[in-house]
Scaffold this active site. Structure first.
Site, short mmCIF file in Angstrom:
data_model
loop_
_atom_site.label_atom_id
_atom_site.label_comp_id
_atom_site.label_asym_id
_atom_site.label_seq_id
_atom_site.Cartn_x
_atom_site.Cartn_y
_atom_site.Cartn_z
N ASP A 12 66.33 -8.31 8.53
CA ASP A 12 66.14 -8.56 7.21
C ASP A 12 64.73 -7.79 6.92
OD1 ASP A 12 66.17 -10.14 4.82
OD2 ASP A 12 64.57 -11.65 5.72
N ASP A 14 62.19 -9.06 3.62
CA ASP A 14 61.26 -9.82 3.19
C ASP A 14 61.10 -11.19 4.01
OD1 ASP A 14 60.71 -7.99 0.89
OD2 ASP A 14 62.00 -9.11 -0.45
#
Length: 217
Positions: A12, A14
């Site tokens: 991932d 952010d």
């Protein structure tokens, strides 16, 4: 994990590799002000839902397409002018991974991810699965399954690095090993939990290079 097989890491972005929390709060705050809404209330909804769902809850009388266009303009401006920082250990980790052994799986859009990586000096992988690449986003397993397919990897040979419940659910649903980072408490379901990305770095590198991939140790 099966000995002798290539291992892959799916990140991932952010909250995992890049600290964008203050940027997200600022963007949603500006958006809320434009629509005459309470910034804190809007942000609390935005934390739990995808943008279109947020609009339905906080601005149901507004055209959701117009709301989304405004949000995208604010996000693009923030990528150009905002202050971004990579989490400690992110650069060392990404530079330490074999080029074709990792990818990014994000609910954001590729051009913004590239802009943020450029701003923070992080290397960009050959594969980014973004919001435009899938019809079903996290917590659906579709984004992570697509990343594995495009890497030529079996889900069981993939390690997912996440910070949020929706991403953890997505990785688990894809049948992958999921480790959580950058949170004081473990997200439900993760196989391993690290308070910081820095703490996880040697373990992630060992996952890829180790002969047996002892992912759940």
């Amino acid at each position: 994990m099966r000995p002798g097989r290539t291992k892959y890491v799916l990140f991932d972005v952010d909250g995992t590799l890049i600290d964008a929390l203050s940027n997200q709060r600022k963007v949603w705050g500006t958006w809320a002000e434009l629509y005459g809404l309470d910034a804190d209330e809007v942000y609390q909804v935005a934390l739990r839902t995808r943008p279109m769902e947020t609009f339905a809850q906080v601005a149901a009388e507004r055209d959701p397409r117009e709301c989304l266009t405004t949000l995208h303009e604010l996000e693009d401006e923030d990528v150009r002018t905002g202050v971004y920082a990579a989490f400690d250990g992110a650069s060392e980790l990404l530079h330490g991974l074999p080029l074709k052994s990792w990818a990014l799986v994000t609910s954001n859009y590729e051009h913004r991810v590239r802009g943020r990586f450029l701003r923070t000096g992080l290397p960009v992988p050959g594969l980014i699965v973004d919001a435009a690449a899938v019809e079903e986003g996290k917590p659906s397993p579709v984004p992570y399954l697509l990343a594995a397919e495009q890497l030529g990897a079996e889900p069981g040979d993939c390690l997912v690095i996440e910070d949020a419940p929706s991403g953890v659910q997505s990785g688990l649903g894809a049948g992958m090993t999921v480790w959580g980072v950058n949170a004081a408490a473990a997200v439900e379901g993760v196989h391993r939990h690290f308070v910081s990305l820095r703490e996880a770095v040697p373990h992630i590198l060992a996952f890829v290079s180790g002969p047996h991939g002892n992912a759940a140790a």
